[in-house]
Scaffold this motif. Sequence first.
Motif, PDB file in Angstrom:
ATOM      1  N   ILE A  38       0.831  -1.398  -0.010  1.00 46.16           N
ATOM      2  CA  ILE A  38       0.022  -0.057  -0.086  1.00 46.16           C
ATOM      3  C   ILE A  38       0.759   1.302   0.035  1.00 46.16           C
ATOM      4  O   ILE A  38       0.529   2.355  -0.625  1.00 46.16           O
ATOM      5  N   GLY A  39       1.959   1.211   0.664  1.00 41.50           N
ATOM      6  CA  GLY A  39       2.833   2.458   0.850  1.00 41.50           C
ATOM      7  C   GLY A  39       3.382   2.617  -0.406  1.00 41.50           C
ATOM      8  O   GLY A  39       3.352   3.813  -0.981  1.00 41.50           O
ATOM      9  N   ALA A  67      -7.739   3.257   5.176  1.00 38.59           N
ATOM     10  CA  ALA A  67      -7.303   1.749   4.960  1.00 38.59           C
ATOM     11  C   ALA A  67      -7.558   0.998   6.345  1.00 38.59           C
ATOM     12  O   ALA A  67      -8.054  -0.046   6.364  1.00 38.59           O
ATOM     13  N   TRP A  68      -7.140   1.652   7.457  1.00 39.54           N
ATOM     14  CA  TRP A  68      -7.463   1.145   8.888  1.00 39.54           C
ATOM     15  C   TRP A  68      -8.733   0.941   9.147  1.00 39.54           C
ATOM     16  O   TRP A  68      -9.094   0.077   9.758  1.00 39.54           O
ATOM     17  N   TYR A  69      -9.511   1.800   8.882  1.00 41.66           N
ATOM     18  CA  TYR A  69     -10.926   1.520   9.316  1.00 41.66           C
ATOM     19  C   TYR A  69     -11.785   0.701   8.315  1.00 41.66           C
ATOM     20  O   TYR A  69     -12.410  -0.407   8.686  1.00 41.66           O
ATOM     21  N   PHE A  70     -11.739   1.214   7.084  1.00 36.40           N
ATOM     22  CA  PHE A  70     -12.499   0.166   6.119  1.00 36.40           C
ATOM     23  C   PHE A  70     -11.918  -0.922   5.671  1.00 36.40           C
ATOM     24  O   PHE A  70     -12.552  -1.867   5.303  1.00 36.40           O
ATOM     25  N   GLY A  71     -10.513  -0.843   5.485  1.00 33.08           N
ATOM     26  CA  GLY A  71      -9.779  -2.106   4.913  1.00 33.08           C
ATOM     27  C   GLY A  71     -10.257  -3.516   5.592  1.00 33.08           C
ATOM     28  O   GLY A  71     -10.808  -4.418   4.624  1.00 33.08           O
ATOM     29  N   PRO A  72     -10.182  -3.681   7.093  1.00 34.18           N
ATOM     30  CA  PRO A  72     -10.689  -5.067   7.527  1.00 34.18           C
ATOM     31  C   PRO A  72     -12.297  -5.398   7.305  1.00 34.18           C
ATOM     32  O   PRO A  72     -12.537  -6.440   6.887  1.00 34.18           O
ATOM     33  N   THR A  74     -13.826  -6.603  -6.322  1.00 30.39           N
ATOM     34  CA  THR A  74     -13.613  -5.023  -6.564  1.00 30.39           C
ATOM     35  C   THR A  74     -14.829  -4.200  -5.766  1.00 30.39           C
ATOM     36  O   THR A  74     -15.553  -4.862  -5.249  1.00 30.39           O
ATOM     37  N   GLN A  75     -14.259  -2.866  -5.718  1.00 32.34           N
ATOM     38  CA  GLN A  75     -15.364  -1.934  -5.164  1.00 32.34           C
ATOM     39  C   GLN A  75     -16.519  -2.053  -5.898  1.00 32.34           C
ATOM     40  O   GLN A  75     -17.616  -2.110  -5.199  1.00 32.34           O
ATOM     41  N   SER A  76     -16.659  -2.122  -7.242  1.00 32.60           N
ATOM     42  CA  SER A  76     -17.607  -1.982  -7.733  1.00 32.60           C
ATOM     43  C   SER A  76     -18.804  -3.386  -7.801  1.00 32.60           C
ATOM     44  O   SER A  76     -20.116  -3.220  -7.808  1.00 32.60           O
ATOM     45  N   HIS A 108      -6.784   0.248  -3.876  1.00 30.42           N
ATOM     46  CA  HIS A 108      -6.657   0.064  -2.500  1.00 30.42           C
ATOM     47  C   HIS A 108      -7.561  -1.027  -2.231  1.00 30.42           C
ATOM     48  O   HIS A 108      -7.244  -2.105  -1.275  1.00 30.42           O
ATOM     49  N   TRP A 109      -8.795  -1.073  -2.629  1.00 31.02           N
ATOM     50  CA  TRP A 109      -9.896  -2.030  -2.433  1.00 31.02           C
ATOM     51  C   TRP A 109      -9.309  -3.490  -2.594  1.00 31.02           C
ATOM     52  O   TRP A 109      -9.369  -4.249  -1.747  1.00 31.02           O
ATOM     53  N   ILE A 110      -8.448  -3.522  -4.003  1.00 29.40           N
ATOM     54  CA  ILE A 110      -8.458  -4.764  -4.415  1.00 29.40           C
ATOM     55  C   ILE A 110      -7.223  -5.145  -3.473  1.00 29.40           C
ATOM     56  O   ILE A 110      -6.991  -6.539  -3.152  1.00 29.40           O
ATOM     57  N   GLN A 111      -6.166  -4.048  -3.134  1.00 30.62           N
ATOM     58  CA  GLN A 111      -4.835  -4.629  -2.349  1.00 30.62           C
ATOM     59  C   GLN A 111      -5.424  -5.108  -0.950  1.00 30.62           C
ATOM     60  O   GLN A 111      -4.903  -6.031  -0.479  1.00 30.62           O
ATOM     61  N   TRP A 112      -6.467  -4.452  -0.515  1.00 26.80           N
ATOM     62  CA  TRP A 112      -6.934  -4.991   0.923  1.00 26.80           C
ATOM     63  C   TRP A 112      -7.390  -6.268   0.825  1.00 26.80           C
ATOM     64  O   TRP A 112      -7.264  -7.150   1.651  1.00 26.80           O
TER      65      TRP A 112
END
Lengths: 72, 501
Positions: free
Chosen positions: B52-53, B90-95, B108-110, B258-262
């Motif tokens: 992510i970084g 990322a910290w809040y929504f990722g998990p 995916t997000q969609s 980001h969504w996909i990386q999570w």
Amino acid sequence: MKATFKRPKTSKGWLSLGLIAFIILLGSWPVIHLFNREVIVFGLPLLMVWSIVLIFLTTFTMLFINKIGGVD
Amino acid sequence: MYEYIPLFITISYIFIAILLGFFAGKGKNMDSVEEWGVGSRSMGPIMMYLLIGAGGVSAYTFMGSPGWAYSKGVPALYVVVYLTYMAILAWYFGPKVWELGKKYNHVTQSTAITDRYESKALGGLASIVTSIGILAYAVIQTTGAAYILNVMSYGLIPTWVGVFLSLGAISIYLYRSGLKAIGLTNAFQGGLMIFVSFFIGLWATKHFTGGFSFTPIFERVRADIPEFFTLPGGLGDMNITFWTTSILISFFSIWQTHWIQWMGAKSKQSIRRSATLLPTFYLVLIPMIVVGFIGIFMYPNIGNPDHVAIQLAVDTMPVVVAGLLGAGTLAAAMSSSEPCIHATALSYSKDVLQPLLKWDDVTVGKWTRRLIFPIMLLIIAPISILQPSSLVYILLIGYGFIAQAFPSIIGIFLWPRATKHGAFWGLFGGFIVTVIFSFIIAHPLNIHAGIWGLGANAIIFILVSLITQPASKETIERFFPEMVDDLYEDEANPSFQVETK
């Protein structure tokens, strides 16, 4: 039909939400006015030092919330 | 030959990345969306931190941020602040995203939007609107990569060749290994970026001041050009309102990438641990911003401010150091563009083409990774070769579009009353307002166009949701099991329903 948003269920949850909102405020208007000065601190412009402080404050806030179980 | 050592180092980096990426997916069936798209959800916290970084820190770090410091001064720091705040998302929504995705097989997000709102059209629209920003981001990274190859070869590699060289390298390992290649190459690229940024920052400081203290640089800035020390900066175009709204619009942007990386994480804890420490990765920007300030005095008349760090490296540093900067910048550019290409291919295939062409999952799996080629050849390459003017402004406008998916995401996790009509018309209205305030009446009242769009989007989203029917009880039960009775209280309590008639 109720139209409410999902909200924190515990006081720890509300505290965590407040802390996150406070952290975001620290980098935005109007707080940022306080750091928008022609001052050098530790050899760097004040705004640069404040940006670095925000990096660590944000990290520590998330660590603290993880620790108290304030998220979810 | 001596002068080509930086080019040799830079090109060597490409070969290492290809090797790492190519073998990352060894023995896996990459015609499966689960494998190519989210790497079988197998990444630990360290890998996630670097993934992510490095994905967030782009060519902007080595070109745009010194460029902004050179031409404007401290406004360049807004990127440090917004990247830091993005870690909170990322910290809040990722998990939550990971858990939901694993449970209902979203990649995916969609796809999540389609499932939550029971609307394939809405998922498709979200995919297309957010891909505008993501592709803009991929374009600026590719432009940055081509520029590096051009400078390091002293003009021998023209821009168009550089574009095809960097995209060609990415295509090899991305096609072969999908998200696993992105994970492994980003880990390598992330480590290289941290090293190069601090090394170059300290080297330039020693060269300019004779020591390692930044004080002489900033004392001179304050004495000669004090306007570079505070907002609105040297060009007077980043006042505190624009600073705040630019940070906020970036904060509200949950990228498809980001969504996909999570989704690629091994567990919820993997994401939370990596995201907690993620802000520290963005310290990498600080030394390069200092380099931009040094450039003000060394190159008072440089043509393109985005080139100041590279110019300084080529002119003043030993060839090996200049080569490392070339490799670091190329790493930053490639590590940021490859997730964009990957995410766009995945989302177009799953969220646009599958419902449109009625593909089954096997066909989707087969076509997803092949879609990277038309995306690169027909969209990213031609626009990159045209060389848009400023890296950061394209990025900033891109965020305006990505953020328009935010209300729909709120409806997935926090608001059961949100409806597909609310989300659809909100997204549509937000998109139109963002277009108008980006290109016709630019950023009225110094408020970022995306914030205007998001404001319109949120109002439409709430109002239309309140007057239209929510999703079915079955869907709400899956997404908000603890709130379903509140939303469908009339059904849960029929006597109350009778009384109110």
